[in-house]
Design a protein around this motif. Structure first.
Motif, short mmCIF file in Angstrom:
data_model
loop_
_atom_site.label_atom_id
_atom_site.label_comp_id
_atom_site.label_asym_id
_atom_site.label_seq_id
_atom_site.Cartn_x
_atom_site.Cartn_y
_atom_site.Cartn_z
N GLY A 22 0.80 -1.20 0.00
CA GLY A 22 0.00 0.00 0.00
C GLY A 22 0.84 1.26 0.00
N LYS A 23 2.02 1.18 0.61
CA LYS A 23 2.91 2.35 0.69
C LYS A 23 3.74 2.54 -0.57
CE LYS A 23 3.49 4.07 5.22
NZ LYS A 23 4.33 5.08 5.88
N ILE A 24 4.35 1.49 -1.09
CA ILE A 24 5.29 1.66 -2.20
C ILE A 24 5.04 0.74 -3.38
CG2 ILE A 24 7.12 2.46 -0.64
CD1 ILE A 24 8.44 -0.33 -1.05
N GLY A 25 4.01 -0.10 -3.30
CA GLY A 25 3.77 -1.07 -4.36
C GLY A 25 3.54 -0.44 -5.73
N LYS A 26 2.72 0.60 -5.79
CA LYS A 26 2.45 1.25 -7.08
C LYS A 26 3.70 1.90 -7.65
CE LYS A 26 -2.49 2.13 -6.40
NZ LYS A 26 -3.56 3.18 -6.28
N GLU A 27 4.52 2.48 -6.77
CA GLU A 27 5.75 3.12 -7.23
C GLU A 27 6.71 2.10 -7.82
OE1 GLU A 27 7.44 6.41 -8.29
OE2 GLU A 27 5.88 6.64 -6.78
N LEU A 28 6.83 0.93 -7.17
CA LEU A 28 7.70 -0.12 -7.70
C LEU A 28 7.17 -0.65 -9.03
CD1 LEU A 28 8.69 -2.24 -4.54
CD2 LEU A 28 9.89 -0.32 -5.59
N SER A 29 5.86 -0.78 -9.14
CA SER A 29 5.26 -1.26 -10.38
C SER A 29 5.50 -0.27 -11.52
CB SER A 29 3.76 -1.48 -10.18
OG SER A 29 3.14 -1.91 -11.37
N MET A 30 5.30 1.01 -11.25
CA MET A 30 5.57 2.04 -12.24
C MET A 30 7.05 2.03 -12.62
SD MET A 30 4.69 4.74 -14.10
CE MET A 30 3.25 5.65 -13.51
N GLY A 31 7.91 1.90 -11.60
CA GLY A 31 9.35 1.87 -11.86
C GLY A 31 9.76 0.72 -12.77
N MET A 32 9.13 -0.44 -12.60
CA MET A 32 9.45 -1.58 -13.46
C MET A 32 9.02 -1.33 -14.90
SD MET A 32 10.91 -4.45 -13.72
CE MET A 32 11.12 -5.12 -12.07
N ARG A 33 7.88 -0.69 -15.08
CA ARG A 33 7.44 -0.39 -16.43
C ARG A 33 8.35 0.66 -17.09
NH1 ARG A 33 1.19 0.73 -15.43
NH2 ARG A 33 1.89 0.89 -13.28
N ILE A 34 8.81 1.62 -16.31
CA ILE A 34 9.75 2.61 -16.84
C ILE A 34 11.05 1.90 -17.23
CG2 ILE A 34 11.19 4.60 -16.26
CD1 ILE A 34 8.91 5.48 -14.36
N HIS A 35 11.54 1.03 -16.36
CA HIS A 35 12.77 0.27 -16.63
C HIS A 35 12.64 -0.53 -17.92
CE1 HIS A 35 16.17 -2.46 -15.97
NE2 HIS A 35 15.33 -3.44 -16.24
#
Length: 406
Positions: free
Chosen positions: A329-342
Motif C-alpha cells: 500500500g505504501k510503495i507497491g504502485k511506485e515499484l510497479s511504475m518503476g518496473m514499467r519505466i525500466h
C-alpha cells in the motif's frame, strides 16, 4: 563489539544486520519484542556491496541526520550522457543525495538497534528453519558451533539471495542485475553532480560516476544478464574506451565491490512465522537500483507487525499478511511504475534514447525536472512529463512511453 545473548529464546529474530535488518530489529524492539539480530559476517558494514549514494529521504527514513561521521559529499543533480549528442544537465538546485561510507552508515544503524536492547550475534550463519506449533526454530552455525534459537517470528533481511526466504518456501527474486563498482582516481567536472551513462554502452541498465571528492569517484554499472555480457568487462570498457570517462580517469583502482540488484518484488513476502524484507523481498527501485529508502519503509512495518504478532500470540501466515498489505500500500504502485519505466527504457534503441534525451534538453522541460524530480518517487515527474505539450519534438516518444507505462 559483539553483544552476547543470555538465552536462546527470543520473540523476534532478524537475519541480516545491514541497514534494513537493523531498522527492522530496532522497530521490533521499540514495539516491545525481545529481539535478536544475527549476522553472517564478522562485522556490520563489511563487505560493502552498494554504490553508497543515498537520497536525502533514504537517510531520513532511517531516522538519522546526515553527519560527517558517514557523509563524504552531497550531490544535487546529474549529467546524463547518451550514446550520441549533448549531455542532459539535471539540476535539483538543492541537495538530493549523499555520498556515504556504507560501512559507517550501516554501523550507526546497528548501534541504534543495540541502543533499543537488540542483541547481536556476529559470525552467525542461518542454516535451517523448523516450525513447531507457533514457534520457529532457527538453526545457525555460530563461530563454528551449531546452535538452535527459538522465536515467534523470523524476519529475513539477508539480501538478494536470501536463504531464509528460500527455506520458508517464498523463493528468491527472479531477476537480478549483476553490478560492479570501482573507487578510482577521477577528475570530476563538478562534485555536486553524478554522471549517468545510458544506452548500449551499459546494456539493460546504466553506468555512473559518483564523486567522493574532487579527485576520487566511484565508477560503476549494472547490466542485464540477458545480454550475456560480463559486468567486469563492461566496467573496463567504460573506464578505458568511453572518451568522457577515460579523459578524467587517473588509472588504477582503489577499491572494487560487486553485488546484485534485484528487480521486482516477490509475489508473497510472508509465511507462517516468517517475514521477508529489503533486497531479499525485491523491495528495490527498478529505475535506480536503490533499496535503502524502500527497504527502510518496509523494515519499519516488518518490525511493527512482528512485535504485534508476538503480543497477540499469533504468528500465522494469515496474521503476518498485514505486513504484505501495508508495504504494498505504501510503495507497491511506485515499484510497479518503476518496473514499467525500466522495461520501456531498456527496449529503446540508442537512436530513440538519444532522441528522448536530446528532446528533454529544453529549458521548460528541465525546469519541470527540477521542480518535480524525485529519486524515490519518479512517477511524480513522469506524469508531469507525459503531457505532450511539453515538447512537440517528443510527441511520438511520449505516446509510446504513455502506452508502455500507464
Amino acid at each position: 563489539m559483539e553483544i552476547e545473548a543470555d538465552m536462546k529464546r527470543y520473540d523476534v529474530i532478524v537475519v541480516g544486520a545491514g541497514p534494513i535488518g537493523s531498522t527492522a530489529a530496532r522497530y521490533a524492539a521499540m514495539n516491545g519484542a525481545r529481539t535478536l539480530m544475527v549476522e553472517d559476517h564478522s562485522s556490520i558494514g563489511s563487505p560493502v556491496g552498494c554504490t553508497g549514494l543515498l537520497s536525502t529521504r533514504a537517510v531520513s527514513e532511517c531516522d538519522v541526520e546526515p553527519s560527517d561521521d558517514f557523509v563524504f559529499n552531497s550531490v544535487r543533480g546529474a549529467f546524463v550522457h547518451p550514446m550520441n549528442g549533448d549531455r542532459l544537465p539535471i539540476d535539483g538546485k538543492k541537495t538530493k543525495a549523499y555520498v556515504v561510507s556504507r560501512k559507517m552508515f550501516d554501523r550507526q544503524l546497528g548501534a541504534m538497534a543495540l541502543g533499543e536492547d537488540v542483541d547481536l550475534w556476529l559470525n552467525t550463519r542461518a542454516t535451517g528453519i523448523e516450525t513447531s506449533g507457533k514457534i520457529q526454530r532457527l538453526s545457525v552455525i555460530r563461530e563454528g558451533r551449531t546452535e538452535t534459537i527459538e522465536a515467534n517470528v523470523i524476519i529475513a533481511a539477508d539480501g538478494v539471495r536470501s536463504r531464509i526466504a528460500k527455506m520458508a518456501g517464498l523463493g528468491n527474486v527472479s531477476k537480478v542485475l549483476p553490478g560492479i563498482q570501482a573507487e578510482v582516481p577521477y577528475r570530476s567536472d563538478d562534485t555536486d553532480f553524478v554522471e549517468l551513462f545510458v544506452g548500449s554502452q551499459v546494456p539493460g541498465f546504466f553506468g555512473w560516476t559518483v564523486p567522493v571528492n574532487e579527485s576520487i569517484s566511484r565508477v560503476g554499472m549494472a547490466v542485464d544478464p540477458k545480454y550475456g555480457i560480463n559486468a567486469h568487462e563492461v566496467l573496463e570498457e567504460l573506464l578505458i574506451n568511453n572518451k568522457h570517462v577515460a579523459s578524467r580517469y587517473g588509472g588504477g583502482k582503489l577499491d572494487l565491490v560487486m553485488g546484485g540488484i534485484p528487480l521486482g518484488p516477490l509475489e508473497k513476502t510472508y509465511s507462517d512465522g516468517v517475514i521477508v524484507v529489503g533486497d531479499a523481498a525485491g523491495q528495490v527501485k527498478p529505475t535506480s537500483g536503490g533499496g535503502i529508502y524502500t527497504g527502510a519503509v518496509c523494515a519499519k512495518i516488518a518490525g511493527e507487525v512482528a512485535a504485534k504478532a508476538v503480543s497477540e500470540e499469533n504468528s500465522s501466515s494469515n496474521f503476518l499478511s498485514e505486513y504484505d498489505k501495508r508495504w504494498r500500500g505504501k510503495i507497491g504502485k511506485e515499484l510497479s511504475m518503476g518496473m514499467r519505466i525500466h522495461n520501456f527504457i531498456g527496449g529503446l534503441e540508442d537512436s530513440e534514447l538519444d532522441e528522448l534525451i536530446g528532446s528533454m534538453n529544453d529549458p521548460a522541460i528541465l525546469d519541470t525536472i527540477t521542480r518535480y524530480g524525485d529519486m524515490d518517487h519518479p512517477s511524480i515527474l513522469i506524469k508531469k512529463m507525459l503531457h505532450p505539450s511539453r515538447s512537440v519534438h517528443m510527441l511520438k516518444v511520449f505516446r509510446a512511453f504513455a502506452k508502455a507505462v500507464l
